[in-house]
Design a protein around this motif. Sequence first.
Motif, PDB file in Angstrom:
ATOM      1  N   ASP A 101      40.899  44.138  45.489  1.00  0.00           N
ATOM      2  CA  ASP A 101      41.569  42.919  45.950  1.00  0.00           C
ATOM      3  C   ASP A 101      42.515  43.240  47.103  1.00  0.00           C
ATOM      4  O   ASP A 101      43.065  44.346  47.197  1.00  0.00           O
ATOM      5  CB  ASP A 101      42.346  42.259  44.808  1.00  0.00           C
ATOM      6  CG  ASP A 101      41.412  41.684  43.755  1.00  0.00           C
ATOM      7  OD1 ASP A 101      40.207  41.594  44.037  1.00  0.00           O
ATOM      8  OD2 ASP A 101      41.886  41.332  42.662  1.00  0.00           O
ATOM      9  N   PRO A 118      43.227  44.207  40.588  1.00  0.00           N
ATOM     10  CA  PRO A 118      42.133  43.505  39.910  1.00  0.00           C
ATOM     11  C   PRO A 118      42.510  43.029  38.514  1.00  0.00           C
ATOM     12  O   PRO A 118      43.419  43.551  37.870  1.00  0.00           O
ATOM     13  CB  PRO A 118      41.018  44.562  39.854  1.00  0.00           C
ATOM     14  CG  PRO A 118      41.719  45.866  39.966  1.00  0.00           C
ATOM     15  CD  PRO A 118      42.913  45.626  40.841  1.00  0.00           C
ATOM     16  N   ASP A 151      36.047  43.174  37.682  1.00  0.00           N
ATOM     17  CA  ASP A 151      37.225  42.451  38.162  1.00  0.00           C
ATOM     18  C   ASP A 151      36.880  40.968  38.146  1.00  0.00           C
ATOM     19  O   ASP A 151      35.965  40.528  38.838  1.00  0.00           O
ATOM     20  CB  ASP A 151      37.584  42.902  39.581  1.00  0.00           C
ATOM     21  CG  ASP A 151      38.704  42.067  40.197  1.00  0.00           C
ATOM     22  OD1 ASP A 151      39.397  41.347  39.450  1.00  0.00           O
ATOM     23  OD2 ASP A 151      38.862  42.130  41.437  1.00  0.00           O
ATOM     24  N   ASP A 153      37.467  37.442  39.194  1.00  0.00           N
ATOM     25  CA  ASP A 153      38.129  36.591  40.163  1.00  0.00           C
ATOM     26  C   ASP A 153      37.885  35.129  39.807  1.00  0.00           C
ATOM     27  O   ASP A 153      37.086  34.800  38.933  1.00  0.00           O
ATOM     28  CB  ASP A 153      37.616  36.882  41.577  1.00  0.00           C
ATOM     29  CG  ASP A 153      38.045  38.263  42.053  1.00  0.00           C
ATOM     30  OD1 ASP A 153      39.162  38.682  41.682  1.00  0.00           O
ATOM     31  OD2 ASP A 153      37.268  38.923  42.764  1.00  0.00           O
ATOM     32  N   THR A 154      38.570  34.244  40.517  1.00  0.00           N
ATOM     33  CA  THR A 154      38.477  32.823  40.212  1.00  0.00           C
ATOM     34  C   THR A 154      37.063  32.293  40.380  1.00  0.00           C
ATOM     35  O   THR A 154      36.558  31.539  39.556  1.00  0.00           O
ATOM     36  CB  THR A 154      39.435  32.024  41.109  1.00  0.00           C
ATOM     37  OG1 THR A 154      40.765  32.536  40.944  1.00  0.00           O
ATOM     38  CG2 THR A 154      39.414  30.549  40.742  1.00  0.00           C
ATOM     39  N   ARG A 175      32.940  37.603  40.268  1.00  0.00           N
ATOM     40  CA  ARG A 175      33.372  38.829  39.613  1.00  0.00           C
ATOM     41  C   ARG A 175      32.847  40.008  40.421  1.00  0.00           C
ATOM     42  O   ARG A 175      31.756  39.949  40.994  1.00  0.00           O
ATOM     43  CB  ARG A 175      32.879  38.904  38.172  1.00  0.00           C
ATOM     44  CG  ARG A 175      31.372  38.919  38.028  1.00  0.00           C
ATOM     45  CD  ARG A 175      30.968  39.138  36.590  1.00  0.00           C
ATOM     46  NE  ARG A 175      29.531  39.367  36.451  1.00  0.00           N
ATOM     47  CZ  ARG A 175      28.947  39.849  35.373  1.00  0.00           C
ATOM     48  NH1 ARG A 175      29.684  40.178  34.327  1.00  0.00           N
ATOM     49  NH2 ARG A 175      27.641  40.032  35.324  1.00  0.00           N
TER      50      ARG A 175
END
Length: 299
Positions: free
Chosen positions: A54, A59, A107, A109-110, A113
């Motif tokens: 990130d 992450p 990880d 993420d919104t 991934r």
Amino acid sequence: NALSEAIATQVVYPRRKCVVLAKDKVTKRELENPDPRGMLRVTLVAVRDVDNTDVFSKPDVYIVLQIGGLSYKTRVVNNVLSVEFNETFEALLDEYEDTVLTVEVWDEDTFSRDALGSAAINLSRVKDVQDLYLPLSNSVNGKVQLKKEWREITLRPANTVLKELSTDDTQLLYVDINEMHGLDMTGASCYMINVQIGESGQEKSSMYAKLEGEGSHKVLTFDEHMQFLTPLKKDMTVHFTLMDSALHDNDITVGKFSIKLEDVFSSEGSKISQFFCLDGDEGKKIAVSILIQALVAKA
């Protein structure tokens, strides 16, 4: 002839082993879900030093564990490069030596991934090792720490060994969903059943019911066989929800019923097989069998 002999010298026939398929009558459940040889308990201790993918933060890390064809997922821990999970998962295995254990670090993420690394190992290589430290592929310094415990077991009806077990022990719960009566037999409906252990426990859904037979002999069948590994708690309840997804954007609940495990424990052989009514309606019934087996370590 010479050509056949030349080919024969190069051909390696596959290894063949003769086995006795059945000495006595074998049920479909026993064929699809044979008794396990043992139970593998894996604790995902920690993941350390994963790469930071990130830009503005660290992450949000979680792990996916795969044991053979089974998959398990840890909780997500936000904004970390190293984290201790200490989450334990159990899997019943027919074979131990040929099983591959895979760990994938992600990880979350919104909107997507990202893979942070993975590791895989054949359990035959670490048969006598309990503590494992595996480097993550595609990661500079990332590694995952885990512990494993293999225990060969036998299955016995739970009520025959109840005094020898504690509430921390694991039981194997078989749920067989067979046929339904008193519901739409035109084929327009598309039925499936959701099974949940406890109020917020494991859930599994059946395949869609099949319409079999002709005329007055039509019957809706599931022929579904499910397995659940659960704590040894007699006060738990198994919840069944029948749903119809035909002609609807979402599944529509048709009816529900529940079975208390203490009723199964008190039955002969820790097993019951009977019809259960949907929402107390005597005209709508589903045939279900439940068997509780205790996992007893071999001496």
